[in-house]
Design a protein around this motif. Structure first.
Motif, PDB file in Angstrom:
ATOM      1  N   SER A  69     -14.431  32.442  -0.428  1.00  0.00           N
ATOM      2  CA  SER A  69     -14.633  31.166  -1.128  1.00  0.00           C
ATOM      3  C   SER A  69     -14.076  30.076  -0.622  1.00  0.00           C
ATOM      4  CB  SER A  69     -14.159  31.297  -2.575  1.00  0.00           C
ATOM      5  OG  SER A  69     -14.811  32.385  -3.268  1.00  0.00           O
ATOM      6  N   ASP A  70     -14.249  28.739  -0.724  1.00  0.00           N
ATOM      7  CA  ASP A  70     -13.574  27.811  -0.274  1.00  0.00           C
ATOM      8  C   ASP A  70     -13.811  26.676  -1.126  1.00  0.00           C
ATOM      9  OD1 ASP A  70     -12.163  25.868   1.526  1.00  0.00           O
ATOM     10  OD2 ASP A  70     -13.334  26.684   3.187  1.00  0.00           O
ATOM     11  N   GLU A  71     -12.576  25.956  -1.534  1.00  0.00           N
ATOM     12  CA  GLU A  71     -12.559  24.654  -2.367  1.00  0.00           C
ATOM     13  C   GLU A  71     -12.639  23.421  -1.245  1.00  0.00           C
ATOM     14  OE1 GLU A  71     -12.344  24.797  -5.844  1.00  0.00           O
ATOM     15  OE2 GLU A  71     -12.868  26.935  -5.460  1.00  0.00           O
ATOM     16  N   PHE A  72     -12.392  23.621  -0.227  1.00  0.00           N
ATOM     17  CA  PHE A  72     -12.665  22.471   0.694  1.00  0.00           C
ATOM     18  C   PHE A  72     -11.424  21.629   0.387  1.00  0.00           C
ATOM     19  CE2 PHE A  72     -16.857  24.167   1.168  1.00  0.00           C
ATOM     20  CZ  PHE A  72     -17.025  24.579   2.398  1.00  0.00           C
ATOM     21  N   ALA A  79      -8.714  11.364   8.065  1.00  0.00           N
ATOM     22  CA  ALA A  79      -8.481  12.486   9.016  1.00  0.00           C
ATOM     23  C   ALA A  79      -9.167  13.818   8.791  1.00  0.00           C
ATOM     24  CB  ALA A  79      -6.981  12.879   9.332  1.00  0.00           C
ATOM     25  N   PRO A  80     -10.827  13.912   8.956  1.00  0.00           N
ATOM     26  CA  PRO A  80     -11.460  14.748   8.794  1.00  0.00           C
ATOM     27  C   PRO A  80     -10.774  16.081   9.298  1.00  0.00           C
ATOM     28  CG  PRO A  80     -12.774  12.912   9.301  1.00  0.00           C
ATOM     29  CD  PRO A  80     -11.405  12.574   9.873  1.00  0.00           C
ATOM     30  N   ALA A  81     -11.105  17.059   8.822  1.00  0.00           N
ATOM     31  CA  ALA A  81     -10.712  18.608   9.638  1.00  0.00           C
ATOM     32  C   ALA A  81     -12.037  19.347   9.598  1.00  0.00           C
ATOM     33  CB  ALA A  81      -9.904  19.285   8.325  1.00  0.00           C
ATOM     34  N   GLN A  82     -11.793  20.075  10.485  1.00  0.00           N
ATOM     35  CA  GLN A  82     -12.875  21.339  10.679  1.00  0.00           C
ATOM     36  C   GLN A  82     -12.590  22.416   9.500  1.00  0.00           C
ATOM     37  OE1 GLN A  82     -15.258  21.702  13.386  1.00  0.00           O
ATOM     38  NE2 GLN A  82     -14.691  19.530  13.400  1.00  0.00           N
ATOM     39  N   PRO A  83     -13.937  23.003   9.153  1.00  0.00           N
ATOM     40  CA  PRO A  83     -14.001  23.851   7.981  1.00  0.00           C
ATOM     41  C   PRO A  83     -12.782  25.105   8.570  1.00  0.00           C
ATOM     42  CG  PRO A  83     -16.295  23.140   8.601  1.00  0.00           C
ATOM     43  CD  PRO A  83     -15.185  22.518   9.643  1.00  0.00           C
ATOM     44  N   VAL A 116     -14.130  16.331   4.739  1.00  0.00           N
ATOM     45  CA  VAL A 116     -13.564  14.979   4.514  1.00  0.00           C
ATOM     46  C   VAL A 116     -13.234  14.593   3.122  1.00  0.00           C
ATOM     47  CG1 VAL A 116     -14.317  12.479   4.909  1.00  0.00           C
ATOM     48  CG2 VAL A 116     -15.327  14.242   6.296  1.00  0.00           C
ATOM     49  N   GLY A 117     -11.843  14.330   2.845  1.00  0.00           N
ATOM     50  CA  GLY A 117     -11.347  13.886   1.397  1.00  0.00           C
ATOM     51  C   GLY A 117     -11.500  15.200   0.505  1.00  0.00           C
ATOM     52  N   GLY A 118     -11.500  16.288   1.105  1.00  0.00           N
ATOM     53  CA  GLY A 118     -11.771  17.538  -0.033  1.00  0.00           C
ATOM     54  C   GLY A 118     -13.290  17.735  -0.084  1.00  0.00           C
TER      55      GLY A 118
END
Length: 299
Positions: A69-72, A79-83, A116-118
């Motif tokens: 599971s992933d809540e991101f 500062a976007p992140a990679q999954p 991006v931003g959760g």
């Protein structure tokens, strides 16, 4: 992971109950500008003002499986992140992209899926470059649920011949398709439409026409947040929208196919696909957002 041709359309019959219900959402977002060149170019997400009902809460599915599971809950707006690479496989070879769905005109590129931003955001560009993710963990039987919304990006009236398709898929770990089945528990023919569609593929011989069932829940606004879920057991495959059951399939085995719930171990994919005939075919840009995705074991 999934790179090849995905299935066709609704063709076959099974034991089916369609419970079509309109359901509302929350927190509509403004359409992006004329072109989404990358995930960073899309305006920041606005959190929902109210929660959307979940099937997990209504039916007591328990605690999500942490590794699947992933809540991101990462990736700042600036500062976007990679999954999370421990949970997700990204598209991309040396140049960061793979050929698109079935080798058609667009490409699947790592830079088009960012947190991006959760919120996981996949961006489909007018060129056909788009996002794709596949979970690293799979299982046979279980429950999956995600909170999603989507929108087209581009000026109204822009002449296009193709549109993106937001998808939530359970894809066989074996990579054998169609022999080991496929459950597209969300497969919309356009982003931000007024229906949530599903196509459930029987495990079947590869030398016969597509063997599948379809269901649609209409009268909703898919630009707003909705929860989409699937329950897969030894007895049935069932779908849910905003905690309401919308379809149930079981059985249907025949000379060229196994029963619809008889697929092998599956893993989650998140896709914003195009069906471009070639890379020069115009496609309207799109944004597909996933607030979270949760996987559950059967009781």
């Amino acid at each position: 992971m999934t790179r090849g041709t995905r299935g066709g359309r609704w063709t076959a019959a099974a034991t089916v109950t369609l419970l079509l219900a309109a359901a509302g959402g929350h927190a509509a977002f403004a359409p992006p500008g004329a072109r989404a060149a990358s995930a960073q170019d899309v305006p920041a997400v606005l959190p929902g003002t109210a929660s959307v009902a979940t099937a997990a809460e209504r039916y007591g599915w328990g605690t999500p499986l942490a590794g699947a599971s992933d809540e991101f809950g990462y990736g700042a707006p600036t500062a976007p992140a990679q999954p999370d690479p421990a949970k997700w496989e990204q598209a991309g070879d040396e140049d960061g992209c793979w050929p698109g769905n079935g080798g058609l005109g667009g490409r699947r590129c790592a830079e088009n899926s960012e947190v991006v931003g959760g919120v996981l955001r996949q961006v489909g560009e007018p060129s056909g470059d788009t996002g794709w993710l596949a979970a690293r963990s799979g299982q046979r039987y279980g429950r999956w649920e995600a909170r999603v919304r989507s929108s087209e990006a581009g000026p109204e009236g822009q002449e296009v011949t193709e549109r993106y398709q937001p998808l939530l898929i359970l894809w066989p770990d074996s990579e054998r398709w169609p022999q080991d089945g496929e459950y597209d528990y969300l497969e919309n023919d356009t982003p931000g439409g007024d229906c949530a569609r599903a196509y459930l593929h029987y495990p079947h011989d590869e030398d016969v026409p597509a063997q599948q069932e379809g269901a649609a829940t209409c009268g909703i606004d898919m630009t707003r947040w909705h929860t989409v879920a699937i329950e897969w057991t030894p007895d049935h495959v069932r779908g849910y929208l905003d905690a309401e059951q919308t379809y149930s399939f079981s059985g249907g085995a025949g000379e060229v196919r196994r029963c619809i719930q008889c697929a092998t171990s599956m893993h989650q994919t998140i896709q914003l696909d195009s069906t471009l005939a070639d890379h020069g075919t115009p496609v309207r840009g799109a944004v597909y957002e996933v607030d979270w995705v949760r996987t559950y074991a059967l009781d």
